[in-house]
Write an enzyme that holds these catalytic residues in place. Structure first.
Site, PDB file in Angstrom:
ATOM      1  N   GLY A 236       0.791  -1.235   0.000  1.00 29.02           N
ATOM      2  CA  GLY A 236       0.000   0.000   0.000  1.00 29.02           C
ATOM      3  C   GLY A 236       0.818   1.276   0.000  1.00 29.02           C
ATOM      4  O   GLY A 236       0.252   2.363  -0.118  1.00 29.02           O
ATOM      5  N   GLY A 237       2.145   1.168   0.133  1.00 29.44           N
ATOM      6  CA  GLY A 237       2.987   2.366   0.087  1.00 29.44           C
ATOM      7  C   GLY A 237       2.541   3.399   1.105  1.00 29.44           C
ATOM      8  O   GLY A 237       2.342   3.105   2.283  1.00 29.44           O
ATOM      9  N   GLY A 239      -0.287   4.756   1.200  1.00 32.72           N
ATOM     10  CA  GLY A 239      -1.721   4.662   1.470  1.00 32.72           C
ATOM     11  C   GLY A 239      -2.604   5.611   0.664  1.00 32.72           C
ATOM     12  O   GLY A 239      -3.664   6.022   1.124  1.00 32.72           O
ATOM     13  N   LYS A 241      -4.246   4.914  -2.190  1.00 32.68           N
ATOM     14  CA  LYS A 241      -5.499   4.226  -2.559  1.00 32.68           C
ATOM     15  C   LYS A 241      -6.317   3.966  -1.301  1.00 32.68           C
ATOM     16  O   LYS A 241      -7.542   4.076  -1.298  1.00 32.68           O
ATOM     17  CB  LYS A 241      -5.200   2.920  -3.297  1.00 32.68           C
ATOM     18  CG  LYS A 241      -4.518   3.171  -4.638  1.00 32.68           C
ATOM     19  CD  LYS A 241      -4.154   1.883  -5.340  1.00 32.68           C
ATOM     20  CE  LYS A 241      -3.527   2.171  -6.694  1.00 32.68           C
ATOM     21  NZ  LYS A 241      -2.167   2.728  -6.594  1.00 32.68           N
ATOM     22  N   ASP A 256       2.908  -2.635   4.010  1.00 27.47           N
ATOM     23  CA  ASP A 256       4.002  -2.386   3.068  1.00 27.47           C
ATOM     24  C   ASP A 256       5.313  -2.741   3.766  1.00 27.47           C
ATOM     25  O   ASP A 256       5.416  -2.754   4.990  1.00 27.47           O
ATOM     26  CB  ASP A 256       4.034  -0.917   2.607  1.00 27.47           C
ATOM     27  CG  ASP A 256       4.818  -0.712   1.317  1.00 27.47           C
ATOM     28  OD1 ASP A 256       4.205  -0.692   0.237  1.00 27.47           O
ATOM     29  OD2 ASP A 256       6.067  -0.602   1.392  1.00 27.47           O
ATOM     30  N   ASP A 282       6.737  -7.761   5.237  1.00 22.97           N
ATOM     31  CA  ASP A 282       7.299  -8.218   3.961  1.00 22.97           C
ATOM     32  C   ASP A 282       6.345  -9.261   3.384  1.00 22.97           C
ATOM     33  O   ASP A 282       6.226 -10.369   3.915  1.00 22.97           O
ATOM     34  CB  ASP A 282       8.696  -8.816   4.194  1.00 22.97           C
ATOM     35  CG  ASP A 282       9.346  -9.219   2.880  1.00 22.97           C
ATOM     36  OD1 ASP A 282       8.623  -9.368   1.871  1.00 22.97           O
ATOM     37  OD2 ASP A 282      10.579  -9.389   2.868  1.00 22.97           O
ATOM     38  N   CYS A 350       1.221  -0.857 -12.367  1.00 21.84           N
ATOM     39  CA  CYS A 350       1.295   0.277 -13.310  1.00 21.84           C
ATOM     40  C   CYS A 350       2.299  -0.069 -14.397  1.00 21.84           C
ATOM     41  O   CYS A 350       3.168   0.730 -14.730  1.00 21.84           O
ATOM     42  CB  CYS A 350       1.660   1.564 -12.583  1.00 21.84           C
ATOM     43  SG  CYS A 350       3.205   1.485 -11.678  1.00 21.84           S
TER      44      CYS A 350
HETATM   45  C1  LIG Z   1       3.343   0.199  -6.938  1.00 22.91           C
HETATM   46  S1  LIG Z   1       3.820   0.630  -5.320  1.00 22.91           S
HETATM   47  C2  LIG Z   1       2.226   0.765  -4.572  1.00 22.91           C
HETATM   48  C3  LIG Z   1       1.980   2.062  -3.933  1.00 22.91           C
HETATM   49  C4  LIG Z   1       0.634   2.297  -3.295  1.00 22.91           C
HETATM   50  N1  LIG Z   1      -0.293   1.191  -3.351  1.00 22.91           N
HETATM   51  C5  LIG Z   1      -0.003   3.548  -3.864  1.00 22.91           C
HETATM   52  O1  LIG Z   1      -1.155   3.529  -4.266  1.00 22.91           O
HETATM   53  O2  LIG Z   1       0.655   4.585  -3.891  1.00 22.91           O
HETATM   54  C6  LIG Z   1       4.456  -0.894  -4.719  1.00 22.91           C
HETATM   55  C7  LIG Z   1       4.760  -0.925  -3.245  1.00 22.91           C
HETATM   56  O3  LIG Z   1       5.235  -2.254  -2.957  1.00 22.91           O
HETATM   57  C8  LIG Z   1       6.080  -2.171  -1.845  1.00 22.91           C
HETATM   58  N2  LIG Z   1       6.807  -3.447  -1.759  1.00 22.91           N
HETATM   59  C9  LIG Z   1       7.804  -3.894  -2.542  1.00 22.91           C
HETATM   60  N3  LIG Z   1       8.188  -5.137  -2.166  1.00 22.91           N
HETATM   61  C10 LIG Z   1       7.399  -5.471  -1.112  1.00 22.91           C
HETATM   62  C11 LIG Z   1       7.331  -6.614  -0.272  1.00 22.91           C
HETATM   63  N4  LIG Z   1       8.128  -7.662  -0.433  1.00 22.91           N
HETATM   64  N5  LIG Z   1       6.420  -6.612   0.735  1.00 22.91           N
HETATM   65  C12 LIG Z   1       5.607  -5.541   0.926  1.00 22.91           C
HETATM   66  N6  LIG Z   1       5.624  -4.442   0.155  1.00 22.91           N
HETATM   67  C13 LIG Z   1       6.519  -4.396  -0.846  1.00 22.91           C
HETATM   68  C14 LIG Z   1       6.912  -0.948  -2.111  1.00 22.91           C
HETATM   69  O4  LIG Z   1       7.468  -0.443  -0.919  1.00 22.91           O
HETATM   70  C15 LIG Z   1       5.857   0.000  -2.733  1.00 22.91           C
HETATM   71  O5  LIG Z   1       5.317   0.850  -1.758  1.00 22.91           O
END
Ligand SMILES: C[S@@+](CC[C@H](N)C(=O)[O-])C[C@H]1O[C@@H](n2cnc3c(N)ncnc32)[C@H](O)[C@@H]1O
Length: 408
Positions: A236-237, A239, A241, A256, A282, A350
């Protein structure tokens, strides 16, 4: 705050991007540290984004005019690219802009400014193969041509986008009362703003609007979660969304890997006056949580966002595709374990590739016969659909892939 010459500032940003920095935060940082009019800030932004988007074509134009391009300082090469971009791709008068770049070169490179003068006066756009004209890495161009057929839509990734906002209750009225020009976007709760930057908007400071591309918002909309429902926002980065889902009454927990993004998310949610629970996890490991609505906005190559992240063109490698899809498959399997019976799982990226999109979802459905695809028609232009759907990145929209999967 110091005044700055917009071209010198753009050059500094480009040089940092050349050393591996991301364009958007580097540009934001530079703009926030200098006293520029909005017109000057617009010029810096155009020079940075335009030069990065057109880098391949600019290189093809400049290389024949240089005896030893590799022997020149990297910063001088950025100056030549930015100067050539401004001359060849903007309507600004060539004579004045070449003089302006020569002045920057005199201050930075002394004697070499003669070379800048000679090259910028002579440079012209040569005919080039389509991937160079579109500014795409060769492997991505070939993938798009083979998978989508036509690639002409990719030209839209070289055009600037408006400022897209997701509006919360009272947002439109606030924009109107501060005199901001805006138009309705392609989805409910979205507007596009022209001629104003985010930092100027009182509606933003008041927590009534959130910058967000409509394609990104649609991933959250596709969950179709009713008010009061529990939602897991995975990967969710910060947040973004989750914020819209919370505004619609969902009880959202956002997971995240990166706690720093979640800290920024908490501050943003405070600005918006909304509540989301953030937990760091993770997702390569299964989650001890489940809900009837689960959104996985997976990490990806970001090929649908080349307009806003033009420096990705320099970073993308074909080998990254396999690695990205392997991580996404693992995350999607773990996300599926967290979906309650008869629940909904939206998978979004994306990126516009087969291995991160349809290929991944087809393999998921083979492994999980208890899930079926239930992706609705979407109100955005489409490139291709199957179990899920790819958004065409035109009219300022980011390219996305989404699949809605239903359990049981
Ligand atoms: C495409 S972004 C999504 C951002 C968010 N949903 C938004 O709407 O802005 C992908 C996210 O995946 C997270 N991420 C990458 N590897 C991950 C993992 N193994 N476990 C959890 N989150 C992870 C990154 O930190 C990043 O915030």
């Amino acid at each position: 705050m110091p005044d700055a010459d917009p071209r010198a500032l753009a050059l500094r940003v480009l040089d940092h991007v050349g050393r591996g920095k991301f364009a958007a935060p580097t540009l934001d940082h530079a703009l926030s540290r200098h006293d520029l009019t909005s017109q000057q800030a617009g010029l810096v932004t155009d020079l940075v984004y335009g030069t990065l988007r057109r880098e391949r074509w600019l290189e093809a134009a400049l290389t024949p005019l240089l005896r030893d391009p590799e022997g020149l300082p990297q910063e001088l090469r950025w100056l030549l690219r930015a100067g050539a971009y401004e001359k060849l791709f903007t309507p600004r008068p060539a004579h004045a802009l070449v003089n302006a770049w020569v002045s920057v070169a005199k201050r930075r490179f002394g004697m070499l400014s003669g070379l800048v003068n000679a090259v910028l006066r002579r440079v012209e756009l040569p005919p080039v193969p389509e991937p160079v004209r579109l500014g795409l890495p060769d492997f991505l161009y070939s993938h798009w041509r083979d998978y989508f057929g036509d690639v002409s839509w990719a030209a839209a990734l070289n055009e600037p986008a408006p400022l897209w906002l997701t509006v919360f209750p009272g947002g439109r009225e606030a924009l109107r009362s501060e005199g901001t020009n805006f138009e309705a976007g392609p989805l409910p709760d979205t507007v596009s703003v022209h001629g104003a930057s985010l930092r100027e908007l009182a509606a933003y400071r008041q927590g009534l609007v959130q910058p967000q591309n409509p394609s990104s918002l649609l991933a959250a909309m596709l969950l179709d979660a009713p008010a009061g429902a529990r939602v897991l926002d995975l990967a969710g980065g910060a947040g973004i969304k989750a914020a819209w889902l919370a505004a619609k009454g969902a009880r959202v927990t956002s997971y995240d890997l990166r706690s720093s993004r979640q800290r920024a998310g908490r501050r943003n949610l405070e600005r918006l006056g909304l509540e989301v629970e953030f937990k760091t996890h993770d997702l390569r490991r299964p989650l001890a949580d489940s809900a009837p609505y689960v959104l996985l906005d997976a990490p990806c190559l970001g090929t649908g966002t080349l307009r806003g992240h033009p420096e990705l063109r320099r970073r993308l490698r074909e080998d990254d595709l396999k690695e990205s899809a392997a991580l996404q498959a693992l995350l999607l399997d773990n996300a599926a374990r967290s979906v309650a019976s008869a629940g909904v799982l939206v998978y979004a990226v994306c990126s516009l590739t087969e291995p991160e999109g349809e290929g991944l979802v087809a393999a998921f459905l083979d492994r999980h016969p208890d899930f079926s695809a239930d992706t609705p028609a979407i109100p955005l232009p489409r490139l291709r659909s199957g179990a899920g759907v790819y958004v065409k990145p035109v009219d300022g929209l980011d390219g996305f892939y989404y699949a809605r999967l239903r359990r049981g």
